[in-house]
Each structure stands twice: as C-alpha cells, then as structure tokens.
Design a protein around this motif. Structure first.
Motif, short mmCIF file in Angstrom:
data_model
loop_
_atom_site.label_atom_id
_atom_site.label_comp_id
_atom_site.label_asym_id
_atom_site.label_seq_id
_atom_site.Cartn_x
_atom_site.Cartn_y
_atom_site.Cartn_z
N ASP A 181 43.21 -41.16 -10.69
CA ASP A 181 43.65 -41.49 -9.35
C ASP A 181 43.72 -40.24 -8.47
N ALA A 182 43.67 -40.42 -7.18
CA ALA A 182 43.89 -39.33 -6.23
C ALA A 182 45.38 -39.34 -5.89
N ASN A 183 46.15 -38.55 -6.66
CA ASN A 183 47.60 -38.66 -6.52
C ASN A 183 48.27 -37.30 -6.34
N ASN A 184 49.59 -37.30 -6.40
CA ASN A 184 50.37 -36.10 -6.17
C ASN A 184 50.07 -34.99 -7.18
N VAL A 185 49.80 -35.35 -8.43
CA VAL A 185 49.56 -34.34 -9.46
C VAL A 185 48.28 -33.56 -9.18
N ILE A 186 47.19 -34.25 -8.92
CA ILE A 186 45.94 -33.54 -8.65
C ILE A 186 45.97 -32.84 -7.30
N ASN A 187 46.73 -33.34 -6.35
CA ASN A 187 46.83 -32.66 -5.05
C ASN A 187 47.30 -31.21 -5.22
N ASP A 188 48.33 -31.02 -6.04
CA ASP A 188 48.83 -29.66 -6.28
C ASP A 188 48.01 -28.94 -7.34
N MET A 189 47.54 -29.66 -8.35
CA MET A 189 46.79 -29.02 -9.43
C MET A 189 45.47 -28.44 -8.92
N ALA A 190 44.78 -29.16 -8.06
CA ALA A 190 43.51 -28.68 -7.53
C ALA A 190 43.69 -27.36 -6.79
N ILE A 191 44.69 -27.31 -5.92
CA ILE A 191 44.98 -26.09 -5.17
C ILE A 191 45.34 -24.95 -6.12
N ALA A 192 46.15 -25.28 -7.13
CA ALA A 192 46.58 -24.27 -8.10
C ALA A 192 45.40 -23.68 -8.86
N CYS A 193 44.50 -24.53 -9.32
CA CYS A 193 43.32 -24.06 -10.05
C CYS A 193 42.48 -23.12 -9.20
N LEU A 194 42.23 -23.52 -7.99
CA LEU A 194 41.40 -22.72 -7.09
C LEU A 194 42.04 -21.37 -6.79
N LYS A 195 43.35 -21.34 -6.67
CA LYS A 195 44.06 -20.09 -6.42
C LYS A 195 43.94 -19.12 -7.60
N LEU A 196 43.79 -19.67 -8.81
CA LEU A 196 43.68 -18.82 -10.00
C LEU A 196 42.24 -18.61 -10.44
N GLY A 197 41.28 -18.98 -9.61
CA GLY A 197 39.89 -18.68 -9.91
C GLY A 197 39.19 -19.69 -10.79
N MET A 198 39.65 -20.92 -10.82
CA MET A 198 39.03 -21.97 -11.62
C MET A 198 38.29 -22.96 -10.72
N ASP A 199 37.23 -23.56 -11.24
CA ASP A 199 36.51 -24.60 -10.53
C ASP A 199 37.14 -25.96 -10.82
N VAL A 200 37.04 -26.85 -9.87
CA VAL A 200 37.65 -28.17 -10.00
C VAL A 200 36.63 -29.26 -9.72
N SER A 201 36.56 -30.24 -10.63
CA SER A 201 35.72 -31.42 -10.42
C SER A 201 36.61 -32.64 -10.53
N ILE A 202 36.58 -33.48 -9.51
CA ILE A 202 37.46 -34.65 -9.45
C ILE A 202 36.61 -35.92 -9.41
N ALA A 203 36.92 -36.85 -10.30
CA ALA A 203 36.23 -38.15 -10.29
C ALA A 203 37.26 -39.26 -10.13
N THR A 204 37.15 -40.01 -9.06
CA THR A 204 38.03 -41.14 -8.80
C THR A 204 37.18 -42.41 -8.67
N PRO A 205 37.74 -43.58 -8.90
CA PRO A 205 36.98 -44.82 -8.74
C PRO A 205 36.53 -45.04 -7.30
N GLN A 206 35.53 -45.89 -7.15
CA GLN A 206 35.09 -46.28 -5.81
C GLN A 206 36.28 -46.85 -5.03
N GLY A 207 36.38 -46.43 -3.78
CA GLY A 207 37.47 -46.92 -2.94
C GLY A 207 38.70 -46.03 -2.96
N ILE A 208 38.69 -45.03 -3.83
CA ILE A 208 39.82 -44.10 -3.88
C ILE A 208 39.31 -42.70 -3.55
N GLU A 209 39.84 -42.11 -2.50
CA GLU A 209 39.39 -40.80 -2.05
C GLU A 209 40.56 -39.82 -2.05
N MET A 210 40.23 -38.55 -2.23
CA MET A 210 41.23 -37.50 -2.11
C MET A 210 41.70 -37.39 -0.66
#
Length: 329
Positions: A173-202
């Motif tokens: 899901d595009a939820n609170n956990v990935i909202n902060d986790m994605a930013i956190a990963c990018l800040k520490l130099g990691m790449d992020v790939s997110i897959a959500t079902p059709q109809g669900i967007e970040m």
C-alpha cells in the motif's frame, strides 16, 4: 513558546545530516543497552530522572508502546500511557485544552493518533516536544528503526565505496510507513522501488520531495504497479498491512485489489540472492507467506527490537538535547 520547540513529525522535516545523527544515536544506545554497563545505565538514567513522558495513543499498539515506555524508563522518566479511554480528549475536551494541560506537566508527548492534522495541532499548542508515533501520513520512528536495521545488516556493503546503491523494494500500500521510509532511504544513499496495486498511488507531494532528495544524493526512486519488476535485484523486500486500522470495513475489496502483491517465493526469487525481508508488524498472511516471513532472509524480529533504540534516539535528541543535533550529551 511552541514555535521554538523542535518536534519530530516526519523524516522530510529533517536535513540529511540530522537524520543520519538520529540513526547513529539509535545505534549508540543499542550498544549501551546490549552491554549492560551499569555505569552507562546509571549515567543515562539520571538524564530525565523525576520527569514524565506522556503517551497519547488513540490507536492500539504493541511495539510503539513497549519501545516508548522502555526508552523513557531507560532515561529515568516515568512513562504515562493515556489511551482514548483514559482521558477526556475527544469526549468532552478539545485537542487544544488537552494539549495545554498535558504538556504543562510532562517533558514530552509521544502521540499515536489518526490524522496528521492532529499531530500538527499538538505541535502548535504544546509547550514540550511532540514525537509523532504514527499518524495517517507519517511514521518517523519506524523509519529510524528500519534504517538502523538495514545499516546493521548491510554494513559491509555500505562501507564499500565501489558498491552500487542498495535497492529497497516496497510491495504493498501507499501508506504512512513507506512515506517516511522512502525519504529515509534516499537520505542515506539507497535506491527505492515502490510497487502498489492499480488505483493506488503514492502521495504526490511526498514523491516530489523524494525525487528532489534523490537528485541531490545520486539515488533513485521509482513507483509502478508491477510487483515483479520492482522485486528484481532487490536487496531488501518490504511490505506492511494491506488493511490499516480503521479500514476493516473495506477488507474484502482491498484484498481483491492486492492480489499479486503478496511477497512469496516467486517474488523472493527475483530479488538479490542475499536479500533481506522486513515488515513493521503486525503481519497478516495475505501480505507475506510463512516461508518468507519466518525464513532465513527475514529480519523482522531484529527490526522490531530496534524500535526501542529508535525511541531512545528520539528522546535523546528532541527531549534531553532540546532538538539541538550538535554537541549531544
């Protein structure tokens, strides 16, 4: 008064260096806690001795409550749990009145609430630091914990200057956990790939901020509706609940929408051979199969334990050091 107070509301509100400091402090306190060094324990126990830490929780919790109470106790404070059945908030007292009263008697407030508007209201009127312990948009303590867990498990990779960026793949899901986790990963130099079902967007604003950080740090973020493509070469596979608290009424429809997004052996086979699996818990079978969840690649229980040290880091920086990330005591 509250305008001069530093609160922890989301990872995007922190600079890259500030976030790194929080993760480092979590590791610092984990080392102390695991050492059982009585002198270090006593020194830290005096930092908030005689103080009170309030936990205003309008949602049930296991890891957040245990870790927060444990962290407060470590620093000598008395944790005070204030559940929705314990206080007048939402019954016959306003958010403003509750915030003014509670903050006048405690050293900080950990708030696990429904909407981000509630967090913002607390920050506006509180005379002490507010630590966002989960709202519908962000979950910063989980992000600190998750980055501590990843940096521990991939220490050799991260110290190798010639190694490619770690790829963290989120399936769900595009939820609170990935909202902060994605930013956190990018800040520490990691790449992020997110897959959500059709109809669900970040969230568009979060993706905009994420792409800005990625551009600055030489990292990548991508979002798609293809769980298999996202899983290819992943160093870490992550998921979370498909049906969040308060969405139980839509469970049947959501589970149908999430077909093909369960992390199973098929997706695991597409990941890096030494991948790790993470989940912030509680876990449901539709999100991940038993063989992955309990398998050799799973680090979910290490991740859960690290919530304690994330809470310690938050108290250390925002309460003991009053939001000053320099010259930490």
């Amino acid at each position: 008064m509250s305008n001069s107070i530093r609160h922890l509301t989301s990872i995007k509100d922190l600079t890259d260096e500030e976030f790194k400091i929080l993760v480092d402090r979590a590791q610092h306190y984990k080392t102390i806690f695991k050492s059982s060094n009585s002198e270090e324990f006593q020194k830290n126990h005096l930092k908030l001795l005689g103080k009170t830490v309030a936990l205003i929780f309008t949602k049930r919790s296991t890891r957040t409550r245990i870790s927060t109470e444990g962290a407060a106790t470590f620093f000598g404070a008395q944790p005070m749990f204030l559940g929705k059945e314990d206080i007048q908030l939402g019954v016959n007292e306003s958010f403003y009145d509750t915030t003014k009263v509670v903050s006048s008697m405690v050293s900080c407030i950990f708030a696990r609430v429904n909407s981000h508007d509630d967090i913002q209201a607390l920050c506006k009127d509180s005379s002490v630091p507010i630590i966002n312990s989960l709202c519908d948009t962000y979950h910063p303590l989980q992000a600190i914990c998750d980055m501590l867990t990843i940096t521990e498990k991939f220490a050799a990779h991260l110290s190798d200057s010639s190694a490619k960026n770690l790829k963290i793949t989120w399936i769900g899901d595009a939820n609170n956990v990935i909202n902060d986790m994605a930013i956190a990963c990018l800040k520490l130099g990691m790449d992020v790939s997110i897959a959500t079902p059709q109809g669900i967007e970040m969230d568009a604003s979060i993706m905009k901020e994420a792409k800005k950080i990625a551009s600055q740090n030489g990292t990548k973020i991508e979002a798609s509706h293809d769980s298999k493509a996202a899983s290819k070469g992943a160093n870490v596979l992550v998921t979370d609940t498909f049906v969040s608290m308060g969405e139980e009424f839509a469970k049947e429809a959501k589970l149908k929408q999430f077909q093909g997004f369960q992390i199973n052996q098929e997706l695991a086979d597409l990941a890096d051979p030494d991948f790790k699996f993470m989940h912030c818990l509680p876990r449901h079978h539709e999100e991940v199969t038993d063989d992955v969840f309990y398998g050799k690649h799973s680090i979910v229980f290490d991740e859960a334990e690290n919530r304690l040290y994330a809470a310690m880091a938050a108290i250390d920086v925002f309460v003991i050091n009053k939001g000053n990330f320099k010259n930490l005591k």
